[in-house]
Design an enzyme around this catalytic site. Structure first.
Site, PDB file in Angstrom:
ATOM      1  N   GLU A 108      -8.137  21.380  -3.963  1.00  0.00           N
ATOM      2  CA  GLU A 108      -9.484  20.854  -4.173  1.00  0.00           C
ATOM      3  C   GLU A 108     -10.479  21.920  -3.773  1.00  0.00           C
ATOM      4  O   GLU A 108     -10.335  22.517  -2.702  1.00  0.00           O
ATOM      5  CB  GLU A 108      -9.764  19.683  -3.228  1.00  0.00           C
ATOM      6  CG  GLU A 108      -8.987  18.470  -3.455  1.00  0.00           C
ATOM      7  CD  GLU A 108      -9.188  17.509  -2.276  1.00  0.00           C
ATOM      8  OE1 GLU A 108     -10.062  17.755  -1.417  1.00  0.00           O
ATOM      9  OE2 GLU A 108      -8.448  16.533  -2.237  1.00  0.00           O
ATOM     10  N   HIS A 110      -3.609  12.834   4.511  1.00  0.00           N
ATOM     11  CA  HIS A 110      -2.822  12.046   3.552  1.00  0.00           C
ATOM     12  C   HIS A 110      -1.451  11.649   4.096  1.00  0.00           C
ATOM     13  O   HIS A 110      -0.429  12.045   3.543  1.00  0.00           O
ATOM     14  CB  HIS A 110      -2.600  12.855   2.261  1.00  0.00           C
ATOM     15  CG  HIS A 110      -3.851  13.231   1.537  1.00  0.00           C
ATOM     16  ND1 HIS A 110      -3.889  14.200   0.557  1.00  0.00           N
ATOM     17  CD2 HIS A 110      -5.120  12.757   1.619  1.00  0.00           C
ATOM     18  CE1 HIS A 110      -5.119  14.316   0.079  1.00  0.00           C
ATOM     19  NE2 HIS A 110      -5.886  13.445   0.720  1.00  0.00           N
ATOM     20  N   ASN A 130      -4.205  13.624  -4.628  1.00  0.00           N
ATOM     21  CA  ASN A 130      -4.723  12.724  -3.592  1.00  0.00           C
ATOM     22  C   ASN A 130      -4.098  11.335  -3.784  1.00  0.00           C
ATOM     23  O   ASN A 130      -3.942  10.881  -4.913  1.00  0.00           O
ATOM     24  CB  ASN A 130      -6.239  12.635  -3.705  1.00  0.00           C
ATOM     25  CG  ASN A 130      -6.861  13.999  -3.924  1.00  0.00           C
ATOM     26  OD1 ASN A 130      -6.594  14.641  -4.936  1.00  0.00           O
ATOM     27  ND2 ASN A 130      -7.648  14.450  -3.005  1.00  0.00           N
TER      28      ASN A 130
HETATM   29  P1  FAE Z   1      -5.465   2.626   5.084  1.00  0.00           P
HETATM   30  O1  FAE Z   1      -6.512   2.789   4.037  1.00  0.00           O
HETATM   31  O2  FAE Z   1      -5.338   3.659   6.133  1.00  0.00           O
HETATM   32  O3  FAE Z   1      -5.713   1.196   5.772  1.00  0.00           O
HETATM   33  C1  FAE Z   1      -4.982   0.758   6.874  1.00  0.00           C
HETATM   34  C2  FAE Z   1      -5.882  -0.127   7.722  1.00  0.00           C
HETATM   35  O4  FAE Z   1      -5.078  -0.804   8.706  1.00  0.00           O
HETATM   36  C3  FAE Z   1      -6.948   0.631   8.500  1.00  0.00           C
HETATM   37  O5  FAE Z   1      -8.209   0.039   8.261  1.00  0.00           O
HETATM   38  C4  FAE Z   1      -6.514   0.495   9.954  1.00  0.00           C
HETATM   39  O6  FAE Z   1      -7.602   0.476  10.868  1.00  0.00           O
HETATM   40  C5  FAE Z   1      -5.764  -0.815   9.945  1.00  0.00           C
HETATM   41  N1  FAE Z   1      -4.755  -0.950  11.008  1.00  0.00           N
HETATM   42  C6  FAE Z   1      -3.861  -0.023  11.426  1.00  0.00           C
HETATM   43  N2  FAE Z   1      -3.059  -0.512  12.397  1.00  0.00           N
HETATM   44  C7  FAE Z   1      -3.465  -1.817  12.591  1.00  0.00           C
HETATM   45  C8  FAE Z   1      -3.030  -2.853  13.471  1.00  0.00           C
HETATM   46  N3  FAE Z   1      -2.006  -2.671  14.307  1.00  0.00           N
HETATM   47  N4  FAE Z   1      -3.685  -4.035  13.429  1.00  0.00           N
HETATM   48  C9  FAE Z   1      -4.726  -4.217  12.571  1.00  0.00           C
HETATM   49  N5  FAE Z   1      -5.174  -3.262  11.712  1.00  0.00           N
HETATM   50  C10 FAE Z   1      -4.540  -2.071  11.726  1.00  0.00           C
HETATM   51  O7  FAE Z   1      -4.014   2.459   4.438  1.00  0.00           O
HETATM   52  N6  FAE Z   1      -7.180   9.941  -0.543  1.00  0.00           N
HETATM   53  C11 FAE Z   1      -7.513  10.116  -1.836  1.00  0.00           C
HETATM   54  O8  FAE Z   1      -6.788   9.642  -2.719  1.00  0.00           O
HETATM   55  N7  FAE Z   1      -8.634  10.808  -2.192  1.00  0.00           N
HETATM   56  C12 FAE Z   1      -9.449  11.373  -1.265  1.00  0.00           C
HETATM   57  O9  FAE Z   1     -10.484  11.981  -1.625  1.00  0.00           O
HETATM   58  C13 FAE Z   1      -9.104  11.247   0.101  1.00  0.00           C
HETATM   59  N8  FAE Z   1      -9.855  11.836   1.066  1.00  0.00           N
HETATM   60  C14 FAE Z   1      -9.555  11.581   2.389  1.00  0.00           C
HETATM   61  C15 FAE Z   1     -10.393  12.098   3.368  1.00  0.00           C
HETATM   62  C16 FAE Z   1     -10.168  11.781   4.701  1.00  0.00           C
HETATM   63  C17 FAE Z   1     -11.048  12.349   5.766  1.00  0.00           C
HETATM   64  C18 FAE Z   1      -9.096  10.911   5.057  1.00  0.00           C
HETATM   65  C19 FAE Z   1      -8.847  10.534   6.488  1.00  0.00           C
HETATM   66  C20 FAE Z   1      -8.263  10.406   4.072  1.00  0.00           C
HETATM   67  C21 FAE Z   1      -8.476  10.736   2.743  1.00  0.00           C
HETATM   68  N9  FAE Z   1      -7.663  10.231   1.737  1.00  0.00           N
HETATM   69  C22 FAE Z   1      -7.963  10.466   0.431  1.00  0.00           C
HETATM   70  C23 FAE Z   1      -6.467   9.420   2.051  1.00  0.00           C
HETATM   71  C24 FAE Z   1      -6.663   7.929   1.767  1.00  0.00           C
HETATM   72  O10 FAE Z   1      -7.859   7.471   2.363  1.00  0.00           O
HETATM   73  C25 FAE Z   1      -5.435   7.169   2.320  1.00  0.00           C
HETATM   74  O11 FAE Z   1      -4.301   7.658   1.629  1.00  0.00           O
HETATM   75  C26 FAE Z   1      -5.540   5.672   2.108  1.00  0.00           C
HETATM   76  O12 FAE Z   1      -6.664   5.146   2.753  1.00  0.00           O
HETATM   77  C27 FAE Z   1      -4.281   4.965   2.619  1.00  0.00           C
HETATM   78  O13 FAE Z   1      -4.338   3.620   2.202  1.00  0.00           O
HETATM   79  P2  FAE Z   1      -3.465   2.516   2.925  1.00  0.00           P
HETATM   80  O14 FAE Z   1      -3.714   1.221   2.245  1.00  0.00           O
HETATM   81  O15 FAE Z   1      -2.069   2.993   3.055  1.00  0.00           O
END
Ligand code: FAE
Length: 515
Positions: free
Chosen positions: A371, A456, A494
């Protein structure tokens, strides 16, 4: 009835957080992509859903009138329970730039394991709150390596299009891109990629591109053009707060409990599962512990959150019959960062849109997709900055540490070397063509590669290994994984579109056959 949607949504909200002693048909742990897809589709099928989220709701402005803090001025809102920021770019001109902040249940968690820092979003909307919104469907020829047991035709004909539509994915207007100041850095990135013979591709994003045009024109409050990223976007980004979450709330069947953290899931004596939940205050203290029962539990706490919970529950005897594959197959999507120093004639711009919109594709030849990322410092830096996704083959494992009562991750920093080598297939060549050098001041003193982190995290409850081919956790009927933990370590691009599409596929099957 005509007013059903909004009125019911209001009722669901007014219901307040989950009560101890409640029995619920479905409890979803986490409100990121996987959790939001599961809750929406279950609610649409007539099932009442309780979502439990450890982070905050992020629906109330702070003293500055904004919900989210700016990247250039991090404050308490920016980090999850830290007293000092942990910025991915820790240095500038070699000087450390981290600063003290009050401890608070902020939006970005920089979770430190022995060999890697894993950045994750905390709050209602999960990673969608903090990410760059880059919404990339992998090339079809790469899909077999990403999810080998999933039918690619179904994904590309049905579930990827569904995910893209629900997430509101769009592409920058190429004519506007060619002229606007805030993408000068990306145009420099394109020119240099092409001069070295690499394809530059536009990358789709969930940012509202019409809004960004107005930001650049100065007619609306600025978000991307004001450098907002990492700690939330106040205006233009279509996070889950603007897509799946209002839609699932409008069903009237979903309740979300923010600042509630699941700590245990175990079989209940009368059937179903007992779920223990800590309610937190904004300094992270536990104010109440709640116990509820759920007929079904969906683990959607993200790759790290789900893996940590399942690894702990198996090792401590709460869910001893979980598969031995739990905790395995974790990867960092090959993330590695680097900066390059340009000549003065390749200025990258003092104002840079924080939303990346282009990348350099050398996946097939060199194993890297880079990127072209912003460096929104507010000053001209003459730097080009990149986050590469690489074909890193290393996979780590989560394990329970009885001495610390914590879950460890076996990743080692040295395992990033293949990623560095793959990224160098692009940037060594660009440096040779342009007679430029790497920046060595962004990740420390004399440190070229940002090899200490990932944005990621993927894997830990891998599909068709720790679960069946639809995310049903082996050993426990009624328990499911439905987030990034299902994907074995790499998506070639991503990850969130693939996480969303896979969740859409799995929940459709689960609703049809289990409920
Ligand atoms: P996620 O979105 O992480 O959601 C999990 C949720 O569960 C969170 O809100 C937690 O707070 C919550 N949680 C965890 N443990 C507990 C518990 N014990 N009890 C209650 N709640 C809990 O999971 N991906 C892209 O495709 N494009 C991008 O441009 C991109 N940029 C990124 C930039 C940054 C800075 C970061 C950090 C990530 C980026 N990502 C990007 C990755 C993407 O946000 C990530 O793959 C997804 O959010 C993962 O989705 P999940 O549903 O697995």
């Amino acid at each position: 009835m005509a007013l059903g949607g909004p009125a019911l949504a209001a009722t669901a909200k007014a219901a307040g957080p989950i009560q101890s002693g409640t029995h619920v048909p479905v409890l979803v742990i986490g409100t990121g992509y996987g959790g939001s897809v599961a809750a929406l589709r279950l609610a649409q099928a007539g099932v009442d859903v309780q979502m439990v989220e450890m982070g905050m709701a992020w629906d109330t402005p702070g003293a500055d009138g904004k919900i989210f803090a700016n990247t250039t001025n991090p404050d308490a809102r920016s980090y999850w329970l830290r007293t000092k920021t942990k910025q991915p770019l820790s240095n500038f001109l070699g000087f450390p730039i981290d600063r003290d902040i009050p401890r608070y249940t902020g939006i970005l968690d920089a979770e430190e394991f022995a060999g890697i820092i894993v950045y994750q979003g905390r709050g209602v909307g999960g990673g969608s709150l903090v990410n760059g919104g880059m919404a990339v469907t992998p090339k079809r020829e790469n899909f077999g390596a990403i999810l080998p047991t999933v039918n690619a035709d179904e994904m590309y004909n049905t579930y990827y299009p569904r995910a893209n539509a629900e997430l509101g994915v769009g592409l920058v207007d190429p004519a506007w891109f060619d002229t606007v100041d805030c993408y000068q850095y990306a145009r420099v990135g394109r020119k240099q990629a092409q001069r070295s013979g690499f394809p530059f591709v536009f990358v789709p994003d969930v940012y509202d591109w019409d809004y960004m045009k107005q930001e650049a024109a100065g007619t609306v409050p600025k978000s991307a053009v004001a450098g907002e990223i990492l700690y939330g976007n106040n205006y233009g980004k279509k996070s889950l707060q603007k897509t799946y979450i209002p839609k699932l709330m409008a069903t009237g069947r979903v309740t979300i409990s923010p600042l509630h953290k699941v700590t245990s899931v175990s079989p209940a004596s009368g059937g179903g599962y007992t779920v223990l939940i800590d309610q937190l205050n904004t300094t992270g203290d536990v104010t109440t512990t709640k116990s509820v029962t759920a007929d079904r539990v969906f683990f959607a706490a993200g790759s790290v959150g789900t893996s940590k919970l399942l690894t702990m529950l198996k090792a401590t005897g709460k869910l001893p019959n979980l598969s031995n594959e739990i905790g395995k197959g974790w990867g960092d999507n090959g993330n590695v960062m680097v900066g390059r120093a340009n000549w003065w004639w390749d200025a990258t711009g003092a104002v840079q849109a924080s939303i990346p919109c282009g990348g350099i594709d050398n996946w097939a030849a060199g194993g890297a997709f880079a990127e072209v990322a912003p460096l929104p410092t507010g000053i001209e830096t003459y730097a080009s900055f990149y986050l590469s996704i690489t074909k890193n083959p290393n996979r780590a494992e989560f394990s329970w540490n009885p001495t610390t009562s914590k879950v460890d991750l076996s990743w080692q920093t040295a395992w990033k070397q293949p990623s560095i080598d793959m990224a160098k297939t692009i940037f060594d060549k660009i440096n040779a063509t342009e007679a430029t050098i790497y920046r060595t001041d962004l990740f420390g003193v004399n440190k070229t590669w940002g090899d200490h982190l990932t944005y990621h995290p993927l894997g830990g409850a891998v599909l068709n290994r720790a679960t069946d081919n639809y995310g049903r956790l082996l050993g426990y009927p009624g328990l499911y994984a439905i987030d990034g933990s299902l994907i074995p370590g790499n998506t070639s691009v991503n990850p969130f579109v693939t996480i969303t599409a896979l969740a859409e596929r799995n929940i459709e099957k689960i609703i049809a056959t289990d409920l």
